[in-house]
Design an enzyme around this catalytic site. Sequence first.
Site, PDB file in Angstrom:
ATOM      1  N   HIS A  97       0.927  -1.210   0.120  1.00 20.86           N
ATOM      2  CA  HIS A  97       0.036   0.029   0.063  1.00 20.86           C
ATOM      3  C   HIS A  97       0.838   1.393   0.018  1.00 20.86           C
ATOM      4  CE1 HIS A  97      -3.477  -2.637   2.156  1.00 20.86           C
ATOM      5  NE2 HIS A  97      -3.919  -2.050   0.911  1.00 20.86           N
ATOM      6  N   CYS A 111      -3.015   0.228   9.793  1.00 23.38           N
ATOM      7  CA  CYS A 111      -4.125  -0.595   9.187  1.00 23.38           C
ATOM      8  C   CYS A 111      -4.980  -0.947  10.135  1.00 23.38           C
ATOM      9  CB  CYS A 111      -3.442  -1.898   8.974  1.00 23.38           C
ATOM     10  SG  CYS A 111      -1.804  -1.690   8.177  1.00 23.38           S
TER      11      CYS A 111
END
Length: 261
Positions: free
Chosen positions: A166, A253
């Site tokens: 990511h 996250c």
Amino acid sequence: MSAATDFTHAIVRAPSASVTDGLRAVDSGTPDADRFAGDHAAYVAALGAAGAEVIALPALEEFPDSVFVEDAALCLPEGAVVMRPGAPSRSGEAAAVAPALRKVYGRVETVMDGFIEGGDILVTDREILVGLSARTDAAGVAALRAIVEPWGHTVRELATPPDVLHFKTDCGLLDGDTVLATERLAASGCFSEYRVIPVEPGEEPCANCIRYNGVVLFPAGFPMTAARLRDAGYDLVELPNEQAALIDGGMSCLSLRFTPS
Ligand code: CIR
């Protein structure tokens, strides 16, 4: 005050026993579910100590990666956006988080085209940066833009370095105008308008940190970068992250951070 780092609330989701089946780019071992739960408890406590009212959602056994609740939504001052995860095994996580968002937000919209995961989105005081990745495509970015530009936000589409999961795997916001970033990401020039504190080469996994009010939640075990941040005046809370790291997870996250509207 910065809307990108000052919040009142956080949403977390308890790790499931099935977290042992979480996705990973490289198999360096399977996380231990009990140790993962212990690390998660420490993370939740740190958010609480930083001033968060923490909304704890129950574990979802059918979604091994659902502890990484950030990927399922984007929380902004004006409203929340339900994402459209690009990993097929994670697509159902978005609908699962929507009811919790509707309880705290007056406005909740949903991305209906393409793919986009929250881990690819960095919100700063001046713009929303979105990295294209294996999980986020141009159609997903366009769908997000169509939702949030009427709310007054600017969306900037960028590239995530090759083989990086990511965009935020390689960076974290330290204050409204300062980012911690790996050299491979900063070299792209994407932060040319920001103050950049570089991650010490060899300590790349610590780039994914989060600022919550007065503190930076930071993974333990990266002493050179930690010292660099302390020297720059940041107040670090170091947290164990070995279990989450086995399945490519980090500080950002594990939560959605926001002030409800
Ligand atoms: C995944 O591959 O989707 C998970 N195992 C890790 C997700 C990490 N999320 C994030 O960086 N925002």
